[in-house]
Design a protein around this motif. Sequence first.
Motif, PDB file in Angstrom:
ATOM      1  N   LYS A  92       0.795  -1.224   0.000  1.00 15.48           N
ATOM      2  CA  LYS A  92       0.000   0.000   0.000  1.00 15.48           C
ATOM      3  C   LYS A  92       0.829   1.277   0.000  1.00 15.48           C
ATOM      4  CE  LYS A  92      -4.113  -2.094   2.053  1.00 15.48           C
ATOM      5  NZ  LYS A  92      -5.087  -2.070   3.171  1.00 15.48           N
ATOM      6  N   ASP A 132       0.602   3.901  -2.941  1.00 16.58           N
ATOM      7  CA  ASP A 132       0.187   5.282  -2.668  1.00 16.58           C
ATOM      8  C   ASP A 132       1.229   6.287  -3.154  1.00 16.58           C
ATOM      9  OD1 ASP A 132      -2.108   4.333  -1.576  1.00 16.58           O
ATOM     10  OD2 ASP A 132      -1.580   4.748   0.510  1.00 16.58           O
ATOM     11  N   ARG A 135       0.572   9.163  -5.874  1.00 12.63           N
ATOM     12  CA  ARG A 135       0.800  10.584  -5.593  1.00 12.63           C
ATOM     13  C   ARG A 135       1.718  11.211  -6.636  1.00 12.63           C
ATOM     14  NH1 ARG A 135       0.931   8.773  -0.182  1.00 12.63           N
ATOM     15  NH2 ARG A 135       3.214   8.712  -0.207  1.00 12.63           N
ATOM     16  N   ASN A 166      -6.173   7.853  -8.538  1.00 17.52           N
ATOM     17  CA  ASN A 166      -6.534   7.848  -7.115  1.00 17.52           C
ATOM     18  C   ASN A 166      -7.564   6.771  -6.796  1.00 17.52           C
ATOM     19  OD1 ASN A 166      -4.940   9.894  -5.868  1.00 17.52           O
ATOM     20  ND2 ASN A 166      -6.152  11.456  -6.885  1.00 17.52           N
ATOM     21  N   ARG A 203      -7.382   3.378  -4.382  1.00 15.60           N
ATOM     22  CA  ARG A 203      -8.351   3.434  -3.269  1.00 15.60           C
ATOM     23  C   ARG A 203      -8.197   4.701  -2.429  1.00 15.60           C
ATOM     24  NH1 ARG A 203     -11.011  -1.107  -3.301  1.00 15.60           N
ATOM     25  NH2 ARG A 203     -11.949  -0.779  -1.243  1.00 15.60           N
ATOM     26  N   ARG A 204      -7.784   5.774  -3.096  1.00 14.62           N
ATOM     27  CA  ARG A 204      -7.704   7.085  -2.447  1.00 14.62           C
ATOM     28  C   ARG A 204      -8.970   7.857  -2.840  1.00 14.62           C
ATOM     29  NH1 ARG A 204      -2.709   9.493  -1.686  1.00 14.62           N
ATOM     30  NH2 ARG A 204      -3.215  11.091  -3.238  1.00 14.62           N
ATOM     31  N   SER A 261      -9.533  11.852  -2.551  1.00 15.05           N
ATOM     32  CA  SER A 261      -8.828  12.594  -3.604  1.00 15.05           C
ATOM     33  C   SER A 261      -9.467  12.352  -4.964  1.00 15.05           C
ATOM     34  CB  SER A 261      -7.348  12.189  -3.642  1.00 15.05           C
ATOM     35  OG  SER A 261      -6.708  12.516  -2.431  1.00 15.05           O
TER      36      SER A 261
END
Length: 403
Positions: A213, A217, A221, A249, A253-254, A257
């Motif tokens: 993760k 991530d 980003r 995103n 799984r963001r 955002s």
Amino acid sequence: NYKSKLALAEIFYNKKMYKRAIPLYEQSLKRINDQWLTKDTYNLAWCYFRINRHSKAIAKLRKVYSLSKSNKYIDMKIHVERDLAYFYTSAGKTSQAVKFYKKVGADISKNLIKVSKFLITQAKFSAAEKTLQQALRYGKNEAEKISIHIELLSLYEKFGNVKNHLRSTKLLLKYHIDKKLSKDEYDSLKFHTQSKAALLQKQAASKTYSRMKKVRDRKARYAVQYFDILAKLNPGKEYMSHFHSAETNYNARRFTSAAKDYDLAYNGAKIAGNAKITKLSLDGLLASLGGNGVHKKTINKYLMNAFVAFVKDRPTAKENNKILQRLYSLHMDKKNIGKAEGVMYQFKTKFPNNHSTAEAMLAKIMDHYKNTNNEKEIIGWVKRINSGEFKVSRKYAKKIKLL
């Protein structure tokens, strides 16, 4: 005899038999002093360099530079200026190259750039980066610094240094905003930005990083930052960059955002008339708002407008049955009774056979008026029902009249 040795040395040099060429060069050059002395000594310097005797190689090159000042010999100064920095860099003595260029008044940055390009062809990426960083320190103007950062983009691309690649990309973006990039430089910046964004987006969505993760991530980003830069490089098509950021995103799984980016993409695509991205962005926005861990503040900010947009854009969609019910509940929760009534009418119009749901909506509205002692609205609804403006079952009509 010595001319024969020199000829033989050149043969060994061309055959890359450097250890055999060196003694022949050394013996003959002690005796032969013609105009080709600089050229032959230059070859000898490269022989020493090829067998990693860097100090000897550097000393010979500096001798060639000194001899080249005389009209008696072939002028090799340009070649020496180009190669000496390479020799120094390979020996881990880049600062000595800088001192040499300062002493002779040569263009430090320009020569270091040449060396870095040569190092790249030799796959010596780390040394090339250090050389270009040195070149940045001695860049005389913005044009030179831009050129160096363009070179750095290619270099960082080759050995995957995302952090530094992004830093150079951001610096070049500033130059672009100030209108200081040429067309070729702009094209190069755009190409590198698109390539990096696409690669990172693909990595962030791949199964490889699904269990990693933190890595996923970080890649997401980075990808989003590149898409933000692309938005500034593509005026008029910013919404496409926002859409790709949202997709990145979402796959990572963001969801909080992702919702923000989908909303930007939807509004931009709507203005641009891109129906496909408008639809996909709205679907993505609704999916994001339903994702795990999405911030409540984000839901409050976007959900109601998303429902309104969905009903407006797709008036005949079967999903409107549930969406209108949820939109109605949102208005009721916020005590926006007038808007709740409007949604109830929409529901009644679109789904005329679903009497029970429409009556349940009206029942909540009537309870609100009852609890707030609003006799005027209660009587008003009785009149609407009696006139047939809002049809309900006989049982519910009786209940309203009794109220």
